[in-house]
Design a protein around this motif. Structure first.
Motif, PDB file in Angstrom:
ATOM      1  N   LYS A  16     -24.496 -41.849  15.136  1.00 15.66           N
ATOM      2  CA  LYS A  16     -23.472 -40.951  15.667  1.00 15.66           C
ATOM      3  C   LYS A  16     -22.186 -41.677  16.060  1.00 15.66           C
ATOM      4  O   LYS A  16     -21.085 -41.285  15.663  1.00 15.66           O
ATOM      5  N   SER A  17     -22.337 -42.725  16.875  1.00 13.79           N
ATOM      6  CA  SER A  17     -21.147 -43.378  17.433  1.00 13.79           C
ATOM      7  C   SER A  17     -20.312 -44.051  16.360  1.00 13.79           C
ATOM      8  O   SER A  17     -19.079 -43.920  16.330  1.00 13.79           O
ATOM      9  N   THR A  18     -20.958 -44.780  15.465  1.00 11.58           N
ATOM     10  CA  THR A  18     -20.242 -45.445  14.386  1.00 11.58           C
ATOM     11  C   THR A  18     -19.514 -44.432  13.508  1.00 11.58           C
ATOM     12  O   THR A  18     -18.333 -44.589  13.178  1.00 11.58           O
ATOM     13  N   THR A  19     -20.232 -43.374  13.135  1.00 12.01           N
ATOM     14  CA  THR A  19     -19.647 -42.351  12.268  1.00 12.01           C
ATOM     15  C   THR A  19     -18.497 -41.637  12.957  1.00 12.01           C
ATOM     16  O   THR A  19     -17.445 -41.398  12.348  1.00 12.01           O
ATOM     17  N   ALA A  20     -18.678 -41.300  14.228  1.00  9.37           N
ATOM     18  CA  ALA A  20     -17.633 -40.578  14.957  1.00  9.37           C
ATOM     19  C   ALA A  20     -16.362 -41.401  15.075  1.00  9.37           C
ATOM     20  O   ALA A  20     -15.246 -40.888  14.919  1.00  9.37           O
ATOM     21  N   ARG A  21     -16.520 -42.680  15.353  1.00 13.13           N
ATOM     22  CA  ARG A  21     -15.358 -43.555  15.517  1.00 13.13           C
ATOM     23  C   ARG A  21     -14.560 -43.644  14.213  1.00 13.13           C
ATOM     24  O   ARG A  21     -13.324 -43.542  14.211  1.00 13.13           O
ATOM     25  N   VAL A  22     -15.262 -43.803  13.098  1.00 11.85           N
ATOM     26  CA  VAL A  22     -14.584 -43.920  11.804  1.00 11.85           C
ATOM     27  C   VAL A  22     -13.979 -42.575  11.399  1.00 11.85           C
ATOM     28  O   VAL A  22     -12.845 -42.512  10.900  1.00 11.85           O
ATOM     29  N   LEU A  23     -14.721 -41.489  11.610  1.00 15.18           N
ATOM     30  CA  LEU A  23     -14.200 -40.164  11.258  1.00 15.18           C
ATOM     31  C   LEU A  23     -12.927 -39.864  12.037  1.00 15.18           C
ATOM     32  O   LEU A  23     -11.934 -39.396  11.459  1.00 15.18           O
ATOM     33  N   ALA A  24     -12.944 -40.119  13.337  1.00 15.30           N
ATOM     34  CA  ALA A  24     -11.763 -39.827  14.152  1.00 15.30           C
ATOM     35  C   ALA A  24     -10.539 -40.578  13.646  1.00 15.30           C
ATOM     36  O   ALA A  24      -9.419 -40.047  13.649  1.00 15.30           O
ATOM     37  N   ALA A  25     -10.743 -41.794  13.181  1.00 18.35           N
ATOM     38  CA  ALA A  25      -9.621 -42.610  12.714  1.00 18.35           C
ATOM     39  C   ALA A  25      -9.001 -42.091  11.429  1.00 18.35           C
ATOM     40  O   ALA A  25      -7.904 -42.529  11.051  1.00 18.35           O
TER      41      ALA A  25
END
Length: 213
Positions: A16-25
């Motif tokens: 979740k955290s890795t994906t969310a960080r990259v998606l937000a960027a």
């Protein structure tokens, strides 16, 4: 102009955290809200969020997360939340006051197979990560049957992180993960009613254990 809110959830170890960080960027104006941080902000008097007695605390924290997320989105920032936010907590995102009424809500569940979830979770090295196999398994089971929200599940068992981001980004862009008002008010089955954010289903947790999941 307002932007969207994307809730990215699933069991520990789902990415979740890795994906969310990259998606937000990938968005020109965006915010990444890591839900665990909101529990860490409690300096004293905190209860581990997966204990049955944490329900009242978890409801408060989830309300704070909701207000932060929709506040950013109303200001034009696409806001990606990552954390364990099961259907039983979506009612916090049901009521929208006039200031944020135009904000749309997407809901995505990253759900690798049970064995893969446990393998990833117990192998994490962060000092405050949840690596207890029993707890991870129970939390996976809570996402194993989402009823009419099964269409919001992304099976990441065989995916590399970049592929998960691509699949999620495409689904959000195509509005395949949008929640309507009815979906935000998912009725709880009787076995789901007792707990808080994590349904309070952990039998014998280490009460000194990690607060990050």
């Amino acid at each position: 102009m307002s932007a969207d809110v994307v809730i990215l959830t699933g069991p520990p170890g789902a990415g979740k955290s890795t994906t969310a960080r990259v998606l937000a960027a990938t968005y020109p104006a965006s915010v990444h809200l890591h839900a665990d941080d909101f529990w860490h902000y409690i300096v004293s008097g905190a209860t581990l969020p997966y204990l049955p007695e944490s329900d009242e605390q978890n409801q408060v924290v989830m309300g704070v997360i909701r207000r932060a997320a929709f506040g950013y989105a109303a200001g034009g920032f696409t806001t990606v939340i990552d954390g364990i936010i099961g259907p039983w907590m979506l009612r916090h995102f049901d009521y929208l006051d006039e200031a944020v009424a135009s904000v749309r809500l997407h809901y995505a569940v990253l759900r690798p197979a049970r064995e893969e979830t446990v393998r990833r979770a117990v192998g994490r090295m962060a000092p405050d990560a949840l690596v207890d196999e029993e707890v991870v398994t129970v939390l996976w089971e809570q996402f194993s049957d989402l009823g009419r929200l099964e269409g919001h599940v992304i099976d990441t068992t065989d995916q590399e992180p970049a592929e998960t981001v691509r699949v999620l980004s495409d689904a959000v862009a195509a509005d395949r993960l949008l929640l309507d008002t009815a979906a935000r008010s998912v009725p709880l089955r009787s076995e789901h009613r007792a707990g808080g954010t994590y349904r309070g289903a952990i039998s014998n947790p280490d009460r000194r254990g990690p607060r990050s999941i």
